[in-house]
Design an enzyme around this catalytic site. Structure first.
Site, PDB file in Angstrom:
ATOM      1  N   LEU A   3     -14.288  22.436 111.251  1.00 30.10           N
ATOM      2  CA  LEU A   3     -14.559  21.387 110.269  1.00 30.10           C
ATOM      3  C   LEU A   3     -13.743  21.543 108.976  1.00 30.10           C
ATOM      4  O   LEU A   3     -13.281  20.540 108.419  1.00 30.10           O
ATOM      5  CB  LEU A   3     -16.057  21.337 109.951  1.00 30.10           C
ATOM      6  CG  LEU A   3     -16.525  20.132 109.125  1.00 30.10           C
ATOM      7  CD1 LEU A   3     -16.204  18.820 109.822  1.00 30.10           C
ATOM      8  CD2 LEU A   3     -18.012  20.231 108.842  1.00 30.10           C
ATOM      9  N   ILE A   6     -10.542  19.560 108.833  1.00 32.94           N
ATOM     10  CA  ILE A   6     -10.656  18.144 108.474  1.00 32.94           C
ATOM     11  C   ILE A   6     -10.911  17.997 106.976  1.00 32.94           C
ATOM     12  O   ILE A   6     -10.388  17.087 106.328  1.00 32.94           O
ATOM     13  CB  ILE A   6     -11.805  17.477 109.267  1.00 32.94           C
ATOM     14  CG1 ILE A   6     -11.659  17.753 110.762  1.00 32.94           C
ATOM     15  CG2 ILE A   6     -11.856  15.978 108.983  1.00 32.94           C
ATOM     16  CD1 ILE A   6     -10.342  17.324 111.361  1.00 32.94           C
ATOM     17  N   GLU A   7     -11.707  18.895 106.415  1.00 31.26           N
ATOM     18  CA  GLU A   7     -12.091  18.785 105.006  1.00 31.26           C
ATOM     19  C   GLU A   7     -10.945  19.145 104.056  1.00 31.26           C
ATOM     20  O   GLU A   7     -10.720  18.452 103.056  1.00 31.26           O
ATOM     21  CB  GLU A   7     -13.287  19.701 104.718  1.00 31.26           C
ATOM     22  CG  GLU A   7     -14.603  19.197 105.285  1.00 31.26           C
ATOM     23  CD  GLU A   7     -15.121  17.984 104.541  1.00 31.26           C
ATOM     24  OE1 GLU A   7     -14.684  17.740 103.406  1.00 31.26           O
ATOM     25  OE2 GLU A   7     -15.968  17.273 105.106  1.00 31.26           O
ATOM     26  N   SER A   8     -10.243  20.248 104.364  1.00 32.03           N
ATOM     27  CA  SER A   8      -9.316  20.784 103.355  1.00 32.03           C
ATOM     28  C   SER A   8      -8.076  21.449 103.921  1.00 32.03           C
ATOM     29  O   SER A   8      -7.301  22.042 103.168  1.00 32.03           O
ATOM     30  CB  SER A   8     -10.059  21.833 102.518  1.00 32.03           C
ATOM     31  OG  SER A   8     -10.391  22.951 103.342  1.00 32.03           O
ATOM     32  N   TYR A 111     -14.189  10.311 110.943  1.00 32.39           N
ATOM     33  CA  TYR A 111     -14.441  11.726 110.642  1.00 32.39           C
ATOM     34  C   TYR A 111     -14.727  12.539 111.912  1.00 32.39           C
ATOM     35  O   TYR A 111     -14.070  13.550 112.183  1.00 32.39           O
ATOM     36  CB  TYR A 111     -15.616  11.811 109.665  1.00 32.39           C
ATOM     37  CG  TYR A 111     -15.863  13.162 109.052  1.00 32.39           C
ATOM     38  CD1 TYR A 111     -14.979  13.692 108.122  1.00 32.39           C
ATOM     39  CD2 TYR A 111     -16.995  13.906 109.372  1.00 32.39           C
ATOM     40  CE1 TYR A 111     -15.215  14.929 107.525  1.00 32.39           C
ATOM     41  CE2 TYR A 111     -17.251  15.136 108.787  1.00 32.39           C
ATOM     42  CZ  TYR A 111     -16.351  15.632 107.862  1.00 32.39           C
ATOM     43  OH  TYR A 111     -16.590  16.857 107.278  1.00 32.39           O
TER      44      TYR A 111
END
Length: 307
Positions: A3, A6-8, A111
């Site tokens: 995850l 995807i976030e950073s 997402y």
């Protein structure tokens, strides 16, 4: 595990336009709700271990709330309140297959598919003509305890790292000193951790040249600098004080440590709650302004009036 890609892109220094920070992109309020300290000395939203613990707690809580991992992930991106309202508007019950039927913004809609795509690439790279570098199933770093305040430069030197590489492993520290009462451990690569533990007891010079000081009254940065024998520009740089601002009473500043207090530990209350509060050096002037016909953004209005 994927995850944060995807976030950073796994960047603990990442900051979004919404002030989300760290590998897991916590906004300030959610970070505080999950006990991630954000003060003048550190921002635990960037702490690799602390933010991961908080993210797992948050994701588990969202899964308990919605009973479905797709909805939990949507809530992580969009907010649990918005997902709950979207379910209510659509008269939908949480559960498998509901995510695809939600009305949500494009970012949230893409997402989960993004995460699934990355999972597919990592788990079956050969299906997509990829060759991924081998990644051993072993910790990249270890946690090393500290009991005394220590300058970032000194910690890096004892570990045999440059300050830049040291900060990559300890990105929550963006000030020149680490306060042991608030951060009782450092993250270091395995070999460097052993080097640090061997070198630490052999060092006879002071570990910390900076400390925390609470302003007893509202004052100019120049006054604080003079009181502590430091150049005003240096005090402003270390504490990130813009020009034209006063330091409010009760604010915490990072200042040089006095020679007779090199071993003095900054107390936990200050290490955990020290804040820098600023005020304009001159009274604020208010004026009524008018937007241009047809409307004008706040940013454009501010630029036009040089604010």
């Amino acid at each position: 595990a994927l995850l944060p890609f995807i976030e950073s892109a796994f960047n603990p220094q990442a900051v979004s336009s919404a002030s989300a920070a760290g590998m897991w992109q916590f906004i300030p309020s959610t970070g505080r709700a999950y006990d991630l300290k954000q003060n003048h000395f550190r921002d635990e939203r960037r702490d690799v271990l602390a933010s991961t613990r908080a993210a797992l707690d948050y994701l588990q809580g969202l899964h308990r709330m919605f009973g479905d991992w797709h909805l939990a992930l949507a809530a992580y991106n969009w907010g649990e309140g918005r997902v709950q309202r979207a379910l209510t508007r659509g008269k939908l019950e949480g559960g498998p297959g509901v995510y695809e039927r939600l009305r949500m913004p494009a970012e949230t809609r893409h997402y989960v598919p993004k995460l699934q795509a990355v999972k597919n690439l990592v788990s079956r790279p050969q299906d997509y003509g990829l060759v991924l570098p081998p990644l051993p199933n072993a910790p990249r770093f270890v946690a090393v305890p500290i009991t005394r305040d220590i300058d970032v430069d000194v910690a890096a030197e004892l570990a045999g790292l440059t300050p830049e590489v040291f900060r990559q492993f300890n990105p929550q520290h963006d000030k020149p000193v680490i306060l042991a009462a608030g951060s009782p451990e450092l993250l270091l690569p395995h070999d460097n951790a052993n080097r640090f533990l061997q070198a630490l007891p052999e060092r006879h010079a002071p570990l910390a040249s900076w400390t925390a000081w609470v302003a007893p009254r509202t004052l100019k940065p120049a006054e604080a600098a003079k009181q502590h024998g430091i150049a005003e520009d240096e005090l402003r740089r270390v504490n990130r004080i813009p020009a034209g601002m006063l330091v409010r009473e009760g604010s915490t500043l990072i200042v040089p440590r006095k020679p007779d207090r090199h071993d003095e530990l900054v107390p936990a209350q200050l290490a955990d709650h020290g804040k820098l509060v600023l005020a304009p050096d001159s009274p604020m002037k208010r004026a009524v302004v008018q937007a241009r016909r047809g409307g004008e953004s706040v940013a454009a209005l501010a630029k036009r009036y040089r604010l």
